[in-house]
Write a protein that holds these residues in place. Structure first.
Motif, short mmCIF file in Angstrom:
data_model
loop_
_atom_site.label_atom_id
_atom_site.label_comp_id
_atom_site.label_asym_id
_atom_site.label_seq_id
_atom_site.Cartn_x
_atom_site.Cartn_y
_atom_site.Cartn_z
N ALA A 16 40.93 31.45 89.62
CA ALA A 16 42.07 32.35 89.50
C ALA A 16 43.37 31.56 89.44
O ALA A 16 44.35 32.00 88.86
N LYS A 17 43.40 30.35 90.05
CA LYS A 17 44.58 29.49 89.98
C LYS A 17 44.68 28.85 88.61
O LYS A 17 43.73 28.86 87.83
N ALA A 18 45.83 28.25 88.32
CA ALA A 18 46.04 27.57 87.04
C ALA A 18 45.06 26.42 86.88
O ALA A 18 44.69 25.75 87.87
N ALA A 19 44.65 26.18 85.63
CA ALA A 19 43.60 25.20 85.38
C ALA A 19 43.99 23.80 85.86
O ALA A 19 43.15 23.06 86.36
N HIS A 20 45.28 23.43 85.72
CA HIS A 20 45.67 22.08 86.12
C HIS A 20 45.75 21.91 87.63
O HIS A 20 46.03 20.80 88.11
N ARG A 21 45.48 22.98 88.38
CA ARG A 21 45.41 22.88 89.83
C ARG A 21 44.00 23.18 90.35
O ARG A 21 43.79 23.20 91.57
N ASP A 22 43.08 23.42 89.45
CA ASP A 22 41.71 23.78 89.82
C ASP A 22 40.85 22.53 89.88
O ASP A 22 40.76 21.76 88.92
N PRO A 140 34.61 23.70 78.02
CA PRO A 140 35.71 24.32 78.78
C PRO A 140 35.55 25.82 79.02
O PRO A 140 35.93 26.32 80.08
N ALA A 141 34.99 26.54 78.05
CA ALA A 141 34.83 27.98 78.22
C ALA A 141 33.85 28.33 79.33
O ALA A 141 33.82 29.48 79.78
N ARG A 142 33.05 27.37 79.77
CA ARG A 142 32.09 27.62 80.84
C ARG A 142 32.59 27.17 82.21
O ARG A 142 31.89 27.37 83.21
N ILE A 143 33.76 26.52 82.28
CA ILE A 143 34.24 26.03 83.57
C ILE A 143 35.56 26.69 83.99
O ILE A 143 36.05 26.43 85.09
N THR A 144 36.13 27.51 83.15
CA THR A 144 37.38 28.18 83.48
C THR A 144 37.43 29.52 82.78
O THR A 144 36.58 29.82 81.92
N ALA A 284 53.60 17.75 73.18
CA ALA A 284 53.02 19.06 72.86
C ALA A 284 51.91 19.41 73.84
O ALA A 284 51.82 20.57 74.30
N SER A 285 51.07 18.43 74.17
CA SER A 285 50.00 18.67 75.14
C SER A 285 50.56 19.00 76.51
O SER A 285 50.06 19.89 77.21
N LEU A 286 51.61 18.30 76.90
CA LEU A 286 52.24 18.57 78.20
C LEU A 286 52.84 19.97 78.24
O LEU A 286 52.77 20.67 79.26
N LEU A 287 53.45 20.40 77.13
CA LEU A 287 54.01 21.74 77.06
C LEU A 287 52.94 22.80 77.31
O LEU A 287 53.15 23.74 78.11
N LEU A 288 51.80 22.66 76.66
CA LEU A 288 50.72 23.64 76.85
C LEU A 288 50.15 23.56 78.27
O LEU A 288 49.76 24.57 78.84
N THR A 289 50.07 22.36 78.82
CA THR A 289 49.55 22.20 80.18
C THR A 289 50.44 22.94 81.18
O THR A 289 49.96 23.60 82.09
N VAL A 290 51.75 22.81 81.01
CA VAL A 290 52.69 23.44 81.95
C VAL A 290 52.79 24.94 81.70
O VAL A 290 52.73 25.75 82.65
#
Length: 417
Positions: A16-22, A140-144, A284-290
């Protein structure tokens, strides 16, 4: 009697939390980054050992050996990923690549066998890559959850940038200190780090009735291709990806070397321009991550492809190195954004049961077909000049953006909230 939550429910609660904190996603990210750094070290070691072990022509043949099985088997790799599950395929692939690299390292340490073990290693890596790449795309679709897949694509893009930045120096250092044997050993150990991390992942399994597998692999392949062809978003998205990559690959490979020679920038200039591109792509990758999600995903992808095509065409007309680095940064920013949005749409629009096969189609377009444009681009540059070649490539790339704007299904496509 105590009720136990099914694995899928437990995973949904956990992410439920954001992916970059999971932690589950971060374990996957660590595994993927380590594997990609190992890949970078492997390619440095392979090129060095091949050049040292034979003539330039034979060394070039060794380097090209992995391309054929990767291109020929990629679609069936997607079938295998969907049949067996992406985690099993990725773990097995990394284990095989690790064992092969360590075996060649030991062989080179003990004797000087010539080019044949290098060719065999390249063949193994190319064959394994054919199943590894579709499985990596489907994992990725199976882990988040679906609403985190754009953020995961941003994390994946950052991992690729890190692998490029760290892998090449590590490969060069390993080769300098201990020769190709040490570099191959280092590559194998880095790839090996991914296996326990992947094994520890919480993973969403598809219900047996949702796996979309048939009696034979051939039927599975046809079903996957039909899924892409009939889908209102995936079909035009694949066309947009193909056109974008066809116009993008040659200017940033063959064209850049010719341009640097023409402008007097030298090899260092090529490195600076590529660094600018990498910085833009990383941003660009950092933008999507944030951010995690950008609204109107189809329109954003189309705009990014079009803007990137304009920047590609402009690169040929920039005289100074500093200006070229700035333009390359814009190319990386827009190409990275367009690529990440396209990958996120692919992940979220495809039926999970077909995701390995859908990823295989996209990987085949990007890695198997678009490099074929490079000989034509080089010939066009020789016949008509660099400027017309860059402009023509930019027009082809821009057509990918036109497709994204022109097809209603893709133009209106959104990422899940």
């Amino acid at each position: 009697m105590t009720a136990t939550a099914p694995p899928t429910a437990a995973l949904d609660t956990a992410v439920a939390k954001a992916a970059h904190r999971d932690r589950n996603v971060l374990r996957w990210l660590g595994a993927y980054t380590s594997s990609m750094v190992g890949d970078s070290v492997y390619y440095i070691a392979l090129s060095w050992a091949a050049v040292q072990g034979g003539s330039p022509a034979r060394a070039g043949a060794v380097m090209a050996v992995s391309a054929l099985p990767r291109a020929v088997l990629m679609l069936f790799g997607g079938v295998i990923a969907d049949r067996l599950g992406p985690r099993v395929v990725v773990i097995a692939s990394d284990a095989v690549r690790c064992a092969a690299a360590l075996a060649v390292a030991a062989l080179l340490f003990l004797t000087s066998p010539g080019l044949w073990p290098l060719a065999a290693l390249a063949l193994v890596f190319g064959t394994v890559d054919a199943v590894f790449m579709p499985a990596v795309g489907a994992l990725p679709a199976r882990i988040t959850n679906r609403d985190q897949l754009a953020r995961v694509q941003g994390l994946r893009g950052l991992a690729i940038r890190v692998a490029y930045i760290i892998g090449a120096p590590l490969g060069g250092l390993g080769t300098a200190l201990g020769g190709a044997a040490a570099a191959f050993g280092l590559a194998g150990l880095l790839i090996a780090v991914s296996v326990p991390l992947l094994t520890s992942l919480r993973f969403r399994e598809l219900p047996a009735g949702d796996r979309a597998v048939t009696a034979t692999p051939w039927q599975d392949l046809r079903a996957g291709l039909a899924h892409v062809r009939r889908h209102r978003v995936l079909a035009p998205l694949m066309l947009a990806i193909a056109l974008g990559d066809l116009g993008f690959v040659s200017p940033l490979n063959v064209g850049l070397t010719l341009l640097a020679d023409r402008r007097g920038w030298g090899a260092a200039g090529v490195g600076w321009v590529l660094a600018g591109f990498g910085a833009g792509s990383g941003a660009a990758s950092l933008l999507l991550t944030v951010r995690g999600r950008l609204p109107r995903a189809g329109l954003v992808a189309g705009f990014a492809i079009l803007a990137g095509s304009v920047a590609i065409g402009a690169l040929a007309f920039v005289r100074g190195l500093a200006g070229a680095v700035g333009v390359a940064l814009m190319i990386g920013l827009f190409a990275g954004l367009g690529g990440a949005m396209s990958s996120a749409l692919l992940q979220t629009q495809a039926d999970p049961a077909y995701l390995g096969r859908v990823t295989a189609v996209g990987s085949l377009i990007s890695l198997g077909l678009t490099p074929l444009s490079m000989p034509f681009a080089a010939a066009a540059a020789g016949a008509f000049g660099l400027g017309p070649m860059y402009v023509a490539s930019a027009c082809v790339c821009g057509l990918g953006g036109v497709v994204a704007f022109a097809v209603p299904g893709l133009r209106r496509a959104e990422l899940p909230r």
